[in-house]
Design a protein around this motif. Structure first.
Motif, PDB file in Angstrom:
ATOM      1  N   LEU A   1       0.842  -1.199   0.000  1.00  0.00           N
ATOM      2  CA  LEU A   1       0.000   0.000   0.000  1.00  0.00           C
ATOM      3  C   LEU A   1       0.876   1.247   0.000  1.00  0.00           C
ATOM      4  O   LEU A   1       1.088   1.862   1.036  1.00  0.00           O
ATOM      5  CB  LEU A   1      -0.910   0.005   1.233  1.00  0.00           C
ATOM      6  N   ASN A   2       1.416   1.600  -1.152  1.00  0.00           N
ATOM      7  CA  ASN A   2       2.264   2.785  -1.248  1.00  0.00           C
ATOM      8  C   ASN A   2       2.053   3.445  -2.604  1.00  0.00           C
ATOM      9  O   ASN A   2       1.365   2.899  -3.466  1.00  0.00           O
ATOM     10  CB  ASN A   2       3.730   2.430  -0.992  1.00  0.00           C
ATOM     11  N   CYS A   3       2.636   4.591  -2.794  1.00  0.00           N
ATOM     12  CA  CYS A   3       2.404   5.390  -4.014  1.00  0.00           C
ATOM     13  C   CYS A   3       3.332   5.007  -5.163  1.00  0.00           C
ATOM     14  O   CYS A   3       3.334   5.676  -6.201  1.00  0.00           O
ATOM     15  CB  CYS A   3       2.515   6.872  -3.704  1.00  0.00           C
ATOM     16  N   ARG A   4       4.113   3.950  -5.002  1.00  0.00           N
ATOM     17  CA  ARG A   4       4.987   3.438  -6.054  1.00  0.00           C
ATOM     18  C   ARG A   4       6.040   4.442  -6.523  1.00  0.00           C
ATOM     19  O   ARG A   4       6.384   4.507  -7.689  1.00  0.00           O
ATOM     20  CB  ARG A   4       4.190   2.922  -7.252  1.00  0.00           C
ATOM     21  N   GLY A   5       6.514   5.261  -5.582  1.00  0.00           N
ATOM     22  CA  GLY A   5       7.609   6.154  -5.903  1.00  0.00           C
ATOM     23  C   GLY A   5       7.228   7.549  -6.332  1.00  0.00           C
ATOM     24  O   GLY A   5       8.067   8.303  -6.827  1.00  0.00           O
ATOM     25  N   ASN A   6       5.980   7.930  -6.123  1.00  0.00           N
ATOM     26  CA  ASN A   6       5.520   9.256  -6.537  1.00  0.00           C
ATOM     27  C   ASN A   6       5.693  10.333  -5.476  1.00  0.00           C
ATOM     28  O   ASN A   6       5.358  11.487  -5.705  1.00  0.00           O
ATOM     29  CB  ASN A   6       4.058   9.184  -6.989  1.00  0.00           C
ATOM     30  N   GLY A   7       6.166   9.968  -4.296  1.00  0.00           N
ATOM     31  CA  GLY A   7       6.466  10.957  -3.259  1.00  0.00           C
ATOM     32  C   GLY A   7       5.263  11.526  -2.546  1.00  0.00           C
ATOM     33  O   GLY A   7       5.362  12.587  -1.952  1.00  0.00           O
ATOM     34  N   VAL A   8       4.134  10.816  -2.565  1.00  0.00           N
ATOM     35  CA  VAL A   8       2.938  11.366  -1.931  1.00  0.00           C
ATOM     36  C   VAL A   8       2.460  10.601  -0.698  1.00  0.00           C
ATOM     37  O   VAL A   8       1.714  11.149   0.104  1.00  0.00           O
ATOM     38  CB  VAL A   8       1.772  11.507  -2.939  1.00  0.00           C
TER      39      VAL A   8
ATOM     40  N   GLU B   1       9.729  17.691   0.608  1.00  0.00           N
ATOM     41  CA  GLU B   1       9.495  18.675   1.672  1.00  0.00           C
ATOM     42  C   GLU B   1       8.003  18.740   2.013  1.00  0.00           C
ATOM     43  O   GLU B   1       7.623  18.770   3.184  1.00  0.00           O
ATOM     44  CB  GLU B   1       9.974  20.068   1.239  1.00  0.00           C
ATOM     45  N   ASN B   2       7.169  18.757   0.981  1.00  0.00           N
ATOM     46  CA  ASN B   2       5.727  18.842   1.180  1.00  0.00           C
ATOM     47  C   ASN B   2       5.212  17.635   1.966  1.00  0.00           C
ATOM     48  O   ASN B   2       4.493  17.784   2.955  1.00  0.00           O
ATOM     49  CB  ASN B   2       5.012  18.962  -0.165  1.00  0.00           C
ATOM     50  N   ARG B   3       5.577  16.427   1.557  1.00  0.00           N
ATOM     51  CA  ARG B   3       5.052  15.227   2.223  1.00  0.00           C
ATOM     52  C   ARG B   3       5.592  15.089   3.641  1.00  0.00           C
ATOM     53  O   ARG B   3       4.864  14.760   4.566  1.00  0.00           O
ATOM     54  CB  ARG B   3       5.393  13.973   1.414  1.00  0.00           C
ATOM     55  N   LEU B   4       6.866  15.369   3.837  1.00  0.00           N
ATOM     56  CA  LEU B   4       7.456  15.212   5.164  1.00  0.00           C
ATOM     57  C   LEU B   4       7.028  16.306   6.144  1.00  0.00           C
ATOM     58  O   LEU B   4       7.269  16.190   7.337  1.00  0.00           O
ATOM     59  CB  LEU B   4       8.978  15.149   5.065  1.00  0.00           C
ATOM     60  N   SER B   5       6.367  17.336   5.655  1.00  0.00           N
ATOM     61  CA  SER B   5       5.873  18.396   6.543  1.00  0.00           C
ATOM     62  C   SER B   5       4.467  18.085   7.069  1.00  0.00           C
ATOM     63  O   SER B   5       3.924  18.849   7.851  1.00  0.00           O
ATOM     64  CB  SER B   5       5.870  19.746   5.818  1.00  0.00           C
ATOM     65  N   LYS B   6       3.914  16.947   6.656  1.00  0.00           N
ATOM     66  CA  LYS B   6       2.553  16.565   7.069  1.00  0.00           C
ATOM     67  C   LYS B   6       2.582  15.334   7.977  1.00  0.00           C
ATOM     68  O   LYS B   6       3.444  14.476   7.852  1.00  0.00           O
ATOM     69  CB  LYS B   6       1.700  16.290   5.836  1.00  0.00           C
ATOM     70  N   THR B   7       1.608  15.245   8.857  1.00  0.00           N
ATOM     71  CA  THR B   7       1.448  14.129   9.777  1.00  0.00           C
ATOM     72  C   THR B   7       1.375  12.817   9.004  1.00  0.00           C
ATOM     73  O   THR B   7       0.763  12.776   7.961  1.00  0.00           O
ATOM     74  CB  THR B   7       0.147  14.330  10.588  1.00  0.00           C
ATOM     75  N   PRO B   8       2.002  11.767   9.498  1.00  0.00           N
ATOM     76  CA  PRO B   8       2.636  11.604  10.794  1.00  0.00           C
ATOM     77  C   PRO B   8       4.106  12.036  10.806  1.00  0.00           C
ATOM     78  O   PRO B   8       4.787  11.872  11.802  1.00  0.00           O
ATOM     79  CB  PRO B   8       2.537  10.114  11.054  1.00  0.00           C
TER      80      PRO B   8
ATOM     81  N   ASP C   1      10.478   1.989  12.967  1.00  0.00           N
ATOM     82  CA  ASP C   1       9.178   1.348  13.152  1.00  0.00           C
ATOM     83  C   ASP C   1       8.037   2.263  12.734  1.00  0.00           C
ATOM     84  O   ASP C   1       8.211   3.471  12.571  1.00  0.00           O
ATOM     85  CB  ASP C   1       8.997   0.951  14.619  1.00  0.00           C
ATOM     86  N   GLY C   2       6.855   1.677  12.628  1.00  0.00           N
ATOM     87  CA  GLY C   2       5.648   2.399  12.264  1.00  0.00           C
ATOM     88  C   GLY C   2       5.308   2.165  10.798  1.00  0.00           C
ATOM     89  O   GLY C   2       6.179   1.855   9.988  1.00  0.00           O
ATOM     90  N   PHE C   3       4.051   2.306  10.452  1.00  0.00           N
ATOM     91  CA  PHE C   3       3.594   2.102   9.075  1.00  0.00           C
ATOM     92  C   PHE C   3       4.413   2.938   8.093  1.00  0.00           C
ATOM     93  O   PHE C   3       4.795   2.479   7.030  1.00  0.00           O
ATOM     94  CB  PHE C   3       2.104   2.437   8.967  1.00  0.00           C
ATOM     95  N   TRP C   4       4.672   4.184   8.460  1.00  0.00           N
ATOM     96  CA  TRP C   4       5.426   5.106   7.609  1.00  0.00           C
ATOM     97  C   TRP C   4       6.918   5.139   7.954  1.00  0.00           C
ATOM     98  O   TRP C   4       7.668   5.902   7.374  1.00  0.00           O
ATOM     99  CB  TRP C   4       4.871   6.524   7.741  1.00  0.00           C
ATOM    100  N   GLY C   5       7.337   4.361   8.931  1.00  0.00           N
ATOM    101  CA  GLY C   5       8.727   4.406   9.381  1.00  0.00           C
ATOM    102  C   GLY C   5       9.036   5.675  10.154  1.00  0.00           C
ATOM    103  O   GLY C   5      10.165   6.112  10.242  1.00  0.00           O
ATOM    104  N   GLN C   6       7.984   6.257  10.749  1.00  0.00           N
ATOM    105  CA  GLN C   6       8.088   7.557  11.387  1.00  0.00           C
ATOM    106  C   GLN C   6       8.492   7.513  12.850  1.00  0.00           C
ATOM    107  O   GLN C   6       8.754   8.545  13.451  1.00  0.00           O
ATOM    108  CB  GLN C   6       6.745   8.295  11.270  1.00  0.00           C
ATOM    109  N   LYS C   7       8.599   6.342  13.456  1.00  0.00           N
ATOM    110  CA  LYS C   7       8.853   6.250  14.893  1.00  0.00           C
ATOM    111  C   LYS C   7      10.352   6.284  15.186  1.00  0.00           C
ATOM    112  O   LYS C   7      10.975   5.279  15.482  1.00  0.00           O
ATOM    113  CB  LYS C   7       8.194   5.003  15.457  1.00  0.00           C
ATOM    114  N   VAL C   8      10.909   7.472  15.088  1.00  0.00           N
ATOM    115  CA  VAL C   8      12.325   7.705  15.332  1.00  0.00           C
ATOM    116  C   VAL C   8      12.541   7.834  16.831  1.00  0.00           C
ATOM    117  O   VAL C   8      11.953   8.691  17.468  1.00  0.00           O
ATOM    118  CB  VAL C   8      12.822   8.967  14.609  1.00  0.00           C
ATOM    119  N   ASN C   9      13.361   6.974  17.384  1.00  0.00           N
ATOM    120  CA  ASN C   9      13.655   7.011  18.819  1.00  0.00           C
ATOM    121  C   ASN C   9      15.030   7.597  19.042  1.00  0.00           C
ATOM    122  O   ASN C   9      16.027   6.937  18.784  1.00  0.00           O
ATOM    123  CB  ASN C   9      13.587   5.592  19.416  1.00  0.00           C
ATOM    124  N   ARG C  10      15.082   8.823  19.541  1.00  0.00           N
ATOM    125  CA  ARG C  10      16.376   9.471  19.811  1.00  0.00           C
ATOM    126  C   ARG C  10      16.400   9.956  21.224  1.00  0.00           C
ATOM    127  O   ARG C  10      15.542  10.334  21.843  1.00  0.00           O
ATOM    128  CB  ARG C  10      16.593  10.645  18.871  1.00  0.00           C
TER     129      ARG C  10
END
Length: 106
Positions: free
Chosen positions: A38-45, A65-72, A97-106
């Motif tokens: 379930l992904n955009c196949r490389g379209n960056g969205v 920049e646009n996609r990474l500025s939006k939740t999650p 971890d996380g569906f989007w790989g957004q769970k950065v633990n620092r």
């Protein structure tokens, strides 16, 4: 030739290759779980190919920049979209971890 280090594997690629394609061509994936299907196949969205990078890669483009500025996601995480990132030299890739790989633990 640049090398990409990911999950204990070292992959050689052409300079300027798209990171997502490098990983997929090597039998790896920048996605977690069902986001592999379930992904955009490389379209960056969709943002599911977000990874942490250490090495020589292209700068973020407007789509990334646009996609990474939006939740999650958020720009401060330092994550990059594998589908929008070009490999310019040796790079280490970490998928969090996380569906989007957004769970950065620092």
């Amino acid at each position: 030739m640049p090398t990409v280090r990911f999950r204990g594997k070292t992959i050689e690629c052409e300079e300027g290759a798209v990171l997502r394609n490098v990983l997929l061509d090597a039998g790896e994936t920048p996605h977690n779980g069902t986001s592999h299907h379930l992904n955009c196949r490389g379209n960056g969205v969709c943002g599911t190919c977000a990874v942490e990078l250490d090495g020589s890669v292209s700068d973020r483009n407007a789509k990334e920049e646009n996609r990474l500025s939006k939740t999650p996601h958020n720009l401060e995480s330092g994550l990059r979209l594998a589908c929008q990132t070009r490999v310019l030299g040796d790079v280490a890739v970490e998928k969090h971890d996380g569906f989007w790989g957004q769970k950065v633990n620092r």
